[in-house]
Design an enzyme around this catalytic site. Structure first.
Site, PDB file in Angstrom:
ATOM      1  N   GLY B 219       0.819  -1.208   0.000  1.00 41.11           N
ATOM      2  CA  GLY B 219       0.000   0.000   0.000  1.00 41.11           C
ATOM      3  C   GLY B 219       0.850   1.255   0.000  1.00 41.11           C
ATOM      4  CB  SER B 220       0.158   4.550   1.453  1.00 43.40           C
ATOM      5  OG  SER B 220      -1.130   4.612   0.886  1.00 43.40           O
TER       6      SER B 220
END
Lengths: 457, 488
Positions: B219-220
């Site tokens: 993810g981020s």
């Protein structure tokens, strides 16, 4: 004959002391290694073992002063070491009182008794030739006994035991000795006919049926019985024995060729028709692949693990795990020795067996009568073949077949039979080594033409 | 009859020679191979009975052998079984895992460096004793990581890895759920089998070391890699304006499936400052940056951080993945740590540590020192450079962005009073319906003289789907671990 053997009983006594040191020393080492102390009964045990060995020695002094002096010490060493190893396995299995070693000592006592009896009763081995057919019959009966309902007893898939009053006995072991007598007696009697009369078929001189027939039939019946009883090891032993004696008596190497072909044919047939033979061969070829299958190579591989664990010098008494090997007291005793005493001890044992065989064949060479030659050859061959089949089996050289290791393995019938074999060998060797009877006492000294030529060999 | 008797003698001689040759082959030449067989109980028993060395954290053993009255002379004991289960691994009759396996030579005493000790033991008629293995783990950091993860509600599945950026020393490694290693080291082999079967069948996979053996979309947190690539390959700096916007349609796509948004966070109209984009974790920004950088250079950058490589010698490790040959739409997704990007917590800790260490990624290691049974040092592990991921300048600028992210962005839960902290959150779509997203957090501190870099991954916890956010769940755990190291 310029050379006269000396009796060498003193040398035998000296060697016996060394043999006793091996046996009693091993027993003490087991106590030290396993329990951390010299066994308390070392004196009674050692005394008993020494007494047994000395009885044999004294018997030889009186009944066979010219007997081979190396034979008895070798046997004493093997038997003594075997006892110690069985005792070690007793301790490993938690049998602290009595145990198999004590039973084995009883069997050994019985064996020594039979040794003495044989030496006393059979004053001349040629006497046995009279019992050619009697011993044939006896051997057959003994071989058939395990198949009699009620006394037959089956263990580990082989029906070769009889059980009377809680005692198990393997009559085949005694039959082995009787068969040597039978073969030797018959073949020496018919050797000329076998060797000379007959027809030539395809480069091979076949004897007449009436000469070879009876003994061939007898032999086939034995092999048949063993086949039914699934005793492959003994079948192989009897086959080899018969072949060796036939070859020696006829002096025709063609028999070895015929025997070799028959062996291949028989082995192929057995392999084709018997599932258990196929299993043995498969297991032998890839033991690791069948470790966990049933019937599998568990025994063989465990034995190989044990011997590999022992390596060159062995782990030492008490430091190995011989109890991981199945039936280690009998068929696999060599694996226990390999594990705890190492390759060194196994080599020494093989040399002992090799020497026994060598003494037997040497006796056959110098023996003056045909029957004695065949008897000694046969007995030597029995030991050689048996050692080869069993040790070759447990070390993976040849497919595994159940047999005992002479003098080492736990087992009364085997021990007794082997002591009788030693007695017979001692008897033949005494006869062979004795100074030849003086055949010229009455010859006129002035008659140079009257020198009698005696064919000694 | 003598001639055939002589022939028979030769034959018998051959039989005995064959026996002797075969026995020699068996007992000397085949012996090593037989000793390696898995069926060979003697060898297993012998190893199992031996006094192995200890595995130490600081001065305290986390695995040791204690003498017992059993058919095996020593019992392997793990004083803090759940805390260190995945690091030590287990040593039992059936085999070993973790450091018990990778350091088996030293622990069992078979290592060549222990040769002198073996000889001395042999001469003194003592059974050989194994050497000790001292770990790089910081006990306080390890405990903080474990307690932090365990404090989450429900049956937590997650992992924490902390690394010393300058050396690559692993300071903490925790995976949940854990298990009681002692139950797998029991001498009652039936019990061991039962426990092992049960653990193996557990759907939460307690036997898996999630820190190194599980890779998930990062993810981020992967935006660190994207940002590094944008600076290295496209000339951006921490003060640059970067593409922004509320939504971004991936190249070559139409409709909602190809549209990326920011979950309502403020990311400007067309352009936005790099600091704001990082602070608000703008998906639209990093997707566009990745497309700009291109799939090839993105892959290069990921590889420089350690993706697609095996670099941990001490434990079983799966390689993290960055997909090869992506089309522009896929490249855009990789920029925010989606599509086929998958990383282990260890990998994400290394990304943070690499940036913290002026762009140099150090090879991670768990074994600090090997010592003899009497604690004389045998060998010391030296830090090794794995790769240079970014220039020192890029690393410095990234740090500026990440500090801002903690000071005034999504990573604020990791802020530590009086210490500059660099951090990044992540909440990764699992890509599977009904499976909540994974929460990630990576950070390091102090930002300009880093002592520790941390990655926290929470695969699942008893938290409402909407509540799953890297900052909220992972931030406090990362903070606790960093504090434990900084305050030691």
């Amino acid at each position: 004959m310029g050379f006269v053997h000396r009796s060498r009983r003193g040398a035998e006594l000296f060697l016996l002391l060394i043999a006793l040191a091996v046996g009693i020393g091993a027993y003490a080492a087991v106590g030290l290694g396993v329990q951390g102390e010299i066994p308390v009964d070392i004196l009674t045990y050692g005394g008993w073992l020494s007494a047994l060995v000395l009885v044999c020695h004294v018997t030889l002094r009186f009944t066979a002063p010219y007997a081979d002096p190396v034979l008895l010490p070798l046997v004493a060493a093997l038997n003594g070491l075997g006892l110690a190893v069985i005792h070690r396995i007793d301790l490993a299995r938690g049998r602290f009182d009595g145990g198999l070693a004590q039973q084995q000592l009883v069997w050994m006592t019985l064996g020594v008794g039979l040794f003495v009896a044989t030496m006393v009763v059979v004053r001349d081995h040629r006497l046995l030739q009279r019992f050619t057919y009697t011993s044939a019959l006896a051997a057959l009966v003994l071989l058939l006994l395990p198949m009699v309902p009620g006394i037959g007893h089956s263990t580990l898939g082989a029906n070769i035991w009889i059980k009377i009053g809680g005692m198990t006995f393997q009559p085949g072991e005694i039959a082995k000795v009787l068969l040597v007598i039978t073969f030797a007696g018959y073949l020496v009697q018919h050797r000329d006919a076998l060797a000379l009369a007959g027809r030539r078929v395809l480069f091979v001189d076949l004897p007449r049926g009436r000469d070879l027939g009876p003994i061939l039939a007898m032999w086939l019946v034995c092999i048949g019985i063993l086949g039914v009883q699934k005793d492959l090891g003994s079948a192989l032993l009897f086959f080899g024995l018969f072949l060796v004696l036939l070859y020696v008596s006829t002096e025709r190497s063609g028999w070895l060729v015929v025997g070799g072909i028959l062996f291949v044919v028989g082995a192929t047939a057995a392999y084709t028709f018997f599932g258990h033979v196929q299993n043995r061969v498969r297991i032998w070829r890839d033991p690791m692949d069948y470790y966990q299958s049933l019937p599998g190579s568990g025994q063989l591989v465990d034995s190989m693990f044990g011997m590999a664990w022992g390596g060159l010098m062995g782990r030492g008494f008490g430091e190995g795990k011989p109890w991981l090997i199945p039936v280690v007291e009998s068929d696999f005793i060599i694996a226990a020795i390999g594990e705890e005493l190492g390759l060194t001890a196994v080599m020494a044992l093989l040399l002992c067996y090799g020497l026994i065989v060598e003494r037997a064949l040497r006796t056959a060479l110098i023996c003056r009568d045909g029957f004695g030659k065949l008897l000694a050859t046969g007995l030597g061959a029995v030991i050689a073949l048996q050692v080869f089949v069993v040790i070759g089996g447990v070390t993976g050289l040849i497919p595994l077949t159940g047999l005992t290791t002479p003098f080492l393995s736990y087992g009364g019938s085997s021990l007794i039979a082997n002591w009788i074999i030693v007695a017979l060998l001692a008897r033949v060797s005494d006869h062979a080594r004795k100074p030849p009877p003086d055949l010229t006492p009455h010859a006129a000294p002035d008659d140079s033409e009257s020198t009698q030529v005696v064919r000694l060999r | 009859m003598n001639k055939p008797i002589r022939t028979i003698s030769v034959f018998c001689l051959l039989l005995f020679v064959a026996l002797m040759a075969n026995v020699t082959k068996l007992q000397v030449f085949d012996a090593p191979e037989l000793a390696e067989s898995k069926y060979n109980k003697r060898v297993i028993d012998e190893q199992f009975s031996r006094e192995r060395g200890a595995i130490l954290v600081g001065r305290d053993p986390v695995a040791q052998s204690v003498p017992v009255e059993s058919r095996y002379e020593f019992q392997r004991e793990y004083p803090q079984p759940r805390l260190y289960a995945h690091v030590t691994g287990r040593f039992n009759y059936y085999g070993s895992t973790g450091l018990e396996r990778s350091q088996a030579e030293v622990l069992s005493g078979d290592d060549s460096r222990l040769f002198v000790n073996r000889v001395v033991d042999m001469l003194a008629n003592r059974s050989p004793k194994g050497g000790n293995v001292e770990l790089t783990i910081d006990a306080a950091a390890q405990k903080a990581a474990y307690d932090g993860l365990s404090a989450l509600p429900g049956k937590v599945q997650g992992a924490v890895v902390a690394i010393e950026p300058k050396t690559g020393k692993v300071l903490a490694m925790v995976s949940l759920p854990s298990y009681d290693v002692n139950k797998l080291a029991d001498h009652d082999l039936n019990n061991v089998n039962k426990v092992h079967d049960k653990l193996n069948a557990d759907p939460t996979q307690p036997l898996v070391n999630r820190a190194t053996q599980l890779r998930l979309p990062p993810g981020s947190t992967f935006k660190l890699v994207t940002a590094a690539a944008a600076m290295e390959y496209e000339g951006y700096s921490s003060t640059s304006q970067v593409p922004g916007g509320d939504t971004y349609q991936l190249p070559g796509t139409k409709g909602e499936t190809g549209e990326i948004d920011n979950g309502g966070r403020s990311c400007g109209k067309k352009k936005v400052s790099f600091a704001q984009a990082m602070g608000q974790s703008c998906n639209t920004t990093f997707a566009q940056l990745a497309v700009e950088v291109g799939g090839k250079n993105m892959a290069k950058q990921a590889t420089k951080f350690g993706f697609g490589k095996v670099y941990l010698d001490d434990l079983d490790q799966v390689e993290s993945n960055f997909p090869a040959d992506t089309d522009p739409a896929e490249t855009g997704q990789t920029g925010i740590g989606q599509f086929e990007v998958a990383a282990t917590p260890l990998q994400m800790a290394m990304v943070a540590a690499g940036i913290a260490n002026d762009g140099v990624v150090m090879k991670p290691y768990l074994v600090d020192e090997l010592s003899t049974p009497s604690l004389n040092v045998l060998d010391q592990n030296d830090p090794k450079e794995l790769s240079r991921a970014t220039s020192a300048k890029t690393a410095k600028q990234l740090t500026d962005l990440l500090v801002a992210t903690v000071d005034s962005g999504t990573a604020s839960p990791a802020a530590i009073r009086g210490v500059k902290v660099a951090g990044k959150t992540g909440t990764a779509q699992s890509g599977i319906d009904h499976v909540p997203p994974y929460a990630w957090f990576t950070s390091y501190a102090p930002a300009y003289d880093p002592e520790v870099a941390v990655a926290v991954m929470i695969q699942s916890a008893d938290v409402d789907r909407g509540e799953v956010a890297g900052g909220k769940l992972g931030g406090p755990i990362a903070k606790a671990v960093m504090e434990a190291v900084i305050n030691r």
